[in-house]
Write a protein that holds these residues in place. Structure first.
Motif, PDB file in Angstrom:
ATOM      1  N   SER A  64       0.850  -1.187   0.000  1.00  0.00           N
ATOM      2  CA  SER A  64       0.000   0.000   0.000  1.00  0.00           C
ATOM      3  C   SER A  64       0.884   1.236   0.000  1.00  0.00           C
ATOM      4  N   MET A  65       0.264   2.381  -0.257  1.00  0.00           N
ATOM      5  CA  MET A  65       1.008   3.633  -0.301  1.00  0.00           C
ATOM      6  C   MET A  65       0.166   4.716   0.376  1.00  0.00           C
ATOM      7  N   THR A  66       0.772   5.433   1.321  1.00  0.00           N
ATOM      8  CA  THR A  66       0.093   6.499   2.038  1.00  0.00           C
ATOM      9  C   THR A  66       0.903   7.781   1.883  1.00  0.00           C
ATOM     10  N   MET A  67       0.298   8.815   1.281  1.00  0.00           N
ATOM     11  CA  MET A  67       1.018  10.050   1.015  1.00  0.00           C
ATOM     12  C   MET A  67       0.100  11.248   1.221  1.00  0.00           C
ATOM     13  N   PRO A  68       0.661  12.406   1.650  1.00  0.00           N
ATOM     14  CA  PRO A  68      -0.152  13.619   1.806  1.00  0.00           C
ATOM     15  C   PRO A  68      -0.278  14.398   0.506  1.00  0.00           C
ATOM     16  N   TRP A 104      -8.499  11.291   3.871  1.00  0.00           N
ATOM     17  CA  TRP A 104      -9.107  12.030   4.977  1.00  0.00           C
ATOM     18  C   TRP A 104      -8.227  13.244   5.318  1.00  0.00           C
ATOM     19  N   PRO A 105      -8.848  14.335   5.806  1.00  0.00           N
ATOM     20  CA  PRO A 105      -8.061  15.526   6.140  1.00  0.00           C
ATOM     21  C   PRO A 105      -7.259  15.327   7.422  1.00  0.00           C
ATOM     22  N   VAL A 106      -6.035  15.870   7.435  1.00  0.00           N
ATOM     23  CA  VAL A 106      -5.166  15.815   8.616  1.00  0.00           C
ATOM     24  C   VAL A 106      -4.621  17.216   8.900  1.00  0.00           C
ATOM     25  N   GLY A 107      -4.054  17.362  10.086  1.00  0.00           N
ATOM     26  CA  GLY A 107      -3.575  18.679  10.493  1.00  0.00           C
ATOM     27  C   GLY A 107      -2.304  19.104   9.805  1.00  0.00           C
ATOM     28  N   THR A 109       1.240  17.532   7.076  1.00  0.00           N
ATOM     29  CA  THR A 109       1.766  16.426   6.260  1.00  0.00           C
ATOM     30  C   THR A 109       2.426  15.361   7.127  1.00  0.00           C
ATOM     31  N   SER A 110       2.999  15.764   8.268  1.00  0.00           N
ATOM     32  CA  SER A 110       3.668  14.803   9.152  1.00  0.00           C
ATOM     33  C   SER A 110       2.681  13.840   9.815  1.00  0.00           C
ATOM     34  N   THR A 115       1.137   4.233   9.137  1.00  0.00           N
ATOM     35  CA  THR A 115       0.402   3.637  10.255  1.00  0.00           C
ATOM     36  C   THR A 115      -0.747   4.511  10.759  1.00  0.00           C
ATOM     37  N   ALA A 116      -0.959   5.674  10.129  1.00  0.00           N
ATOM     38  CA  ALA A 116      -2.017   6.584  10.582  1.00  0.00           C
ATOM     39  C   ALA A 116      -3.387   5.938  10.408  1.00  0.00           C
TER      40      ALA A 116
END
Length: 292
Positions: A64-68, A104-107, A109-110, A115-116
Motif C-alpha cells: 500500500s502507499m500512504t502520502m499527503p 481524509w483531512p489531517v492537520g 503532512t507529518s 500507520t495513521a
C-alpha cells in the motif's frame, strides 16, 4: 447706502474675484473637481502539491502507499476547492479501478504516515472513481489530505493518474493539476533510448511522463549507481566504461535501470526505464555500446 446699492456692489465684487483668479474663487472651483481613485481586487488562485510523490510500484514488499496531498488557496479570495481524478489515455484504466483509495483531512503532512488511522471526514473509492476532496479554503490557507492506496492482488500493468483541483468563488474559478504513476509487478519497465558514440560512451534517455522537469534520476546496475544523476531539463545520462566499477563487470551485457531519486538523492522504487548496455574491448581499450 440703500439696500439696492449694497446688493449691486456685492454682485460686482463676486464677478471681480472670479475674473481676477482670486484664491478664494479658485478654492471653490477646485473643491468641486473629481478625484482620481483606485481599488485593488483580489484574484482566485489554487495549487495542488504532493501528487508527484505518489508515484509507486506495488509489490509483495510494497502492498500500500500512504502520502499527503496539499490543496492551497494562494491568493486573497476565499473559495471552495474540489478535486477530480482522471486516467491518462493509453494507460491502464483497469489498474486504476483495481486500486482502492481512502482519503481524509489531517492537520499536517507529518500526520500522514503508513500507520495513521483513517480519520473523520474521509472519502473512499478507487483511482478511477475517487470522490472529490472538497475543502473550504479561506484566503492564503491550505488543507492536507492523507491519501492511502491499496491494490488488489490481481491489479494489472501501470496507470498514469492525474488529480485536478478547482477553487470556486462565486462565478470565478482557478485550477491546477498534478500527476503520478501507479505500477505493479505485472508492469513492464519502459525501455531506455540509448545512443552510441563510437564505443567511447553512450547516452541513455527515458520517458518523463507527467513528472515535473526538475525530477532527479539516477542510473543503476544492481544497487550501484553508475554515471552522474540528471534532471529532465537535460533528459539524459552519459555512461562511459570508466563509469562502471570493475567490481560490477569489465565485459559483457549489463542491465541499466533508471530510477527516480528522492530529495536526498537516494533511489526510490519508481523505475523510469531500463535496458541493456554491453562492455567490450576495442583497439584503444575499454568500450561500451548500446544493447546486448
Amino acid at each position: 447706502m440703500s439696500r439696492r446699492l449694497r446688493a449691486l456692489l456685492a454682485t460686482l465684487l463676486a464677478a471681480v474675484l472670479v475674473a481676477g483668479g482670486s484664491s478664494v474663487a479658485w478654492s471653490l472651483w477646485s473643491d468641486t473637481e473629481p478625484r482620481d481613485a483606485s481599488v485593488t481586487i483580489g484574484k482566485v488562485a489554487v495549487d495542488i502539491s504532493g501528487v508527484e510523490a505518489m508515484t509507486t510500484t506495488f509489490s509483495s514488499a510494497e502492498t500500500s502507499m500512504t502520502m499527503p496531498v496539499t490543496l492551497a488557496n494562494t491568493d486573497s479570495i476565499p473559495g471552495t476547492a474540489t478535486t477530480s481524478v482522471s486516467v491518462v489515455a493509453g494507460t491502464s484504466t483497469e489498474l486504476a479501478q483495481a486500486v482502492d483509495v481512502v482519503a481524509w483531512p489531517v492537520g499536517a503532512t507529518s500526520d500522514c504516515t503508513d500507520t495513521a488511522m483513517v480519520g473523520s471526514g474521509s472519502v473512499s473509492g478507487t483511482w478511477a472513481t475517487l470522490p472529490s476532496l472538497t475543502s473550504q479554503l479561506p484566503a492564503h490557507t491550505s488543507v492536507v489530505w492523507c491519501v492511502r492506496s491499496t491494490p488488489s492482488a490481481t491489479a494489472p500493468a501501470t496507470a498514469d493518474v492525474h488529480i485536478g483541483v478547482t477553487l470556486t468563488a462565486g462565478t470565478w474559478t482557478a485550477a491546477d493539476m498534478g500527476g503520478f504513476y501507479l505500477n505493479t509487478s505485472a508492469a513492464t519497465d519502459p525501455a531506455l533510448t540509448c545512443t552510441d558514440h563510437s564505443g567511447n560512451y553512450v547516452d541513455i534517455r527515458w520517458p518523463a511522463g507527467s513528472r515535473p522537469q526538475d525530477t532527479w534520476y539516477g542510473a543503476f546496475i544492481g544497487d550501484t549507481q553508475v554515471g552522474s544523476h540528471a534532471q529532465d531539463y537535460s533528459g539524459f545520462i552519459t555512461l562511459a566504461p570508466t563509469d562502471i566499477p570493475s567490481t560490477i563487470a569489465t565485459s559483457g551485457t549489463q542491465t541499466v535501470v533508471v530510477k527516480v531519486l528522492d530529495d536526498a538523492g537516494q533511489p526510490t522504487s519508481t523505475v523510469a526505464a531500463s535496458g541493456p548496455v554491453t562492455l567490450f574491448t576495442q583497439n584503444d581499450g575499454p568500450a561500451i555500446r548500446c544493447g546486448a
